[in-house]
Motif scaffolding. Sequence first.
Motif, PDB file in Angstrom:
ATOM      1  N   LEU A  53      -4.540 -10.950  -9.448  1.00  0.00           N
ATOM      2  CA  LEU A  53      -3.962  -9.612  -9.572  1.00  0.00           C
ATOM      3  C   LEU A  53      -5.011  -8.522  -9.366  1.00  0.00           C
ATOM      4  CD1 LEU A  53      -1.434 -10.096 -12.485  1.00  0.00           C
ATOM      5  CD2 LEU A  53      -0.909  -9.445 -10.130  1.00  0.00           C
ATOM      6  N   GLU A  54      -6.211  -8.718  -9.900  1.00  0.00           N
ATOM      7  CA  GLU A  54      -7.284  -7.743  -9.675  1.00  0.00           C
ATOM      8  C   GLU A  54      -7.550  -7.570  -8.186  1.00  0.00           C
ATOM      9  OE1 GLU A  54     -10.962  -8.177 -11.802  1.00  0.00           O
ATOM     10  OE2 GLU A  54      -9.914  -8.836 -13.616  1.00  0.00           O
ATOM     11  N   HIS A  55      -7.616  -8.679  -7.468  1.00  0.00           N
ATOM     12  CA  HIS A  55      -7.861  -8.624  -6.025  1.00  0.00           C
ATOM     13  C   HIS A  55      -6.693  -7.948  -5.301  1.00  0.00           C
ATOM     14  CE1 HIS A  55     -10.589 -12.331  -6.677  1.00  0.00           C
ATOM     15  NE2 HIS A  55     -11.263 -11.216  -6.847  1.00  0.00           N
ATOM     16  N   ILE A  56      -5.471  -8.276  -5.730  1.00  0.00           N
ATOM     17  CA  ILE A  56      -4.286  -7.683  -5.098  1.00  0.00           C
ATOM     18  C   ILE A  56      -4.263  -6.174  -5.312  1.00  0.00           C
ATOM     19  CG2 ILE A  56      -1.764  -7.608  -5.147  1.00  0.00           C
ATOM     20  CD1 ILE A  56      -1.908 -10.649  -5.976  1.00  0.00           C
ATOM     21  N   TYR A  57      -4.545  -5.745  -6.549  1.00  0.00           N
ATOM     22  CA  TYR A  57      -4.599  -4.304  -6.818  1.00  0.00           C
ATOM     23  C   TYR A  57      -5.643  -3.634  -5.926  1.00  0.00           C
ATOM     24  CZ  TYR A  57      -1.678  -4.475 -11.058  1.00  0.00           C
ATOM     25  OH  TYR A  57      -0.647  -4.611 -11.945  1.00  0.00           O
ATOM     26  N   ALA A  58      -6.813  -4.217  -5.825  1.00  0.00           N
ATOM     27  CA  ALA A  58      -7.890  -3.626  -5.022  1.00  0.00           C
ATOM     28  C   ALA A  58      -7.519  -3.570  -3.542  1.00  0.00           C
ATOM     29  CB  ALA A  58      -9.179  -4.418  -5.217  1.00  0.00           C
ATOM     30  N   LYS A  59      -6.942  -4.632  -3.042  1.00  0.00           N
ATOM     31  CA  LYS A  59      -6.615  -4.692  -1.616  1.00  0.00           C
ATOM     32  C   LYS A  59      -5.459  -3.780  -1.235  1.00  0.00           C
ATOM     33  CE  LYS A  59      -8.310  -9.382  -0.775  1.00  0.00           C
ATOM     34  NZ  LYS A  59      -7.930 -10.755  -0.368  1.00  0.00           N
ATOM     35  N   THR A  60      -4.483  -3.637  -2.133  1.00  0.00           N
ATOM     36  CA  THR A  60      -3.296  -2.847  -1.812  1.00  0.00           C
ATOM     37  C   THR A  60      -3.418  -1.394  -2.226  1.00  0.00           C
ATOM     38  OG1 THR A  60      -2.207  -3.359  -3.919  1.00  0.00           O
ATOM     39  CG2 THR A  60      -1.786  -4.871  -2.051  1.00  0.00           C
ATOM     40  N   GLY A  61      -4.365  -1.095  -3.117  1.00  0.00           N
ATOM     41  CA  GLY A  61      -4.495   0.255  -3.626  1.00  0.00           C
ATOM     42  C   GLY A  61      -3.450   0.588  -4.685  1.00  0.00           C
ATOM     43  N   ALA A  62      -2.710  -0.403  -5.126  1.00  0.00           N
ATOM     44  CA  ALA A  62      -1.686  -0.198  -6.160  1.00  0.00           C
ATOM     45  C   ALA A  62      -2.353  -0.046  -7.518  1.00  0.00           C
ATOM     46  CB  ALA A  62      -0.722  -1.378  -6.177  1.00  0.00           C
ATOM     47  N   SER A  63      -1.655   0.634  -8.426  1.00  0.00           N
ATOM     48  CA  SER A  63      -2.215   0.837  -9.761  1.00  0.00           C
ATOM     49  C   SER A  63      -1.297   0.349 -10.874  1.00  0.00           C
ATOM     50  CB  SER A  63      -2.531   2.321  -9.975  1.00  0.00           C
ATOM     51  OG  SER A  63      -1.351   3.087  -9.838  1.00  0.00           O
ATOM     52  N   SER A  64      -0.170  -0.271 -10.494  1.00  0.00           N
ATOM     53  CA  SER A  64       0.757  -0.804 -11.487  1.00  0.00           C
ATOM     54  C   SER A  64       1.582  -1.924 -10.858  1.00  0.00           C
ATOM     55  CB  SER A  64       1.705   0.296 -11.984  1.00  0.00           C
ATOM     56  OG  SER A  64       2.592   0.679 -10.940  1.00  0.00           O
ATOM     57  N   ARG A  65       2.252  -2.676 -11.708  1.00  0.00           N
ATOM     58  CA  ARG A  65       3.125  -3.741 -11.197  1.00  0.00           C
ATOM     59  C   ARG A  65       4.294  -3.154 -10.415  1.00  0.00           C
ATOM     60  NH1 ARG A  65       3.456  -9.281 -13.878  1.00  0.00           N
ATOM     61  NH2 ARG A  65       1.321  -9.655 -14.481  1.00  0.00           N
ATOM     62  N   VAL A  66       4.755  -1.982 -10.814  1.00  0.00           N
ATOM     63  CA  VAL A  66       5.835  -1.332 -10.070  1.00  0.00           C
ATOM     64  C   VAL A  66       5.355  -1.004  -8.655  1.00  0.00           C
ATOM     65  CG1 VAL A  66       7.290   0.734  -9.929  1.00  0.00           C
ATOM     66  CG2 VAL A  66       6.964  -0.429 -12.122  1.00  0.00           C
ATOM     67  N   ALA A  67       4.149  -0.469  -8.544  1.00  0.00           N
ATOM     68  CA  ALA A  67       3.581  -0.161  -7.228  1.00  0.00           C
ATOM     69  C   ALA A  67       3.398  -1.431  -6.400  1.00  0.00           C
ATOM     70  CB  ALA A  67       2.260   0.578  -7.376  1.00  0.00           C
TER      71      ALA A  67
END
Length: 81
Positions: A53-67
């Motif tokens: 999840l940390e990697h996914i957040y970083a790669k996508t630029g998302a800041s929440s599960r909704v994003a």
Amino acid sequence: MLQAAGRSTAKPAWPAGLTTREVEVLRLVARATPTPEVARRLEIAEKTVRNHLEHIYAKTGASSRVALSLFATDHGLASSD
């Protein structure tokens, strides 16, 4: 040899440079699956899910599960194959 048999050895090109495992995690998260359940379904440790999840957040630029869910929907990743 696989190419000779008409099979491709190329890995799918996922958006934002995501790995196949990260896409598996993202698909479950997009369905509001809690981290412990993601771990159970993928047969990995909860800590490993959190790392993905940390990697996914970083790669996508998302800041929440909704994003992340919106990202998955926008890129056709919200449902499994």
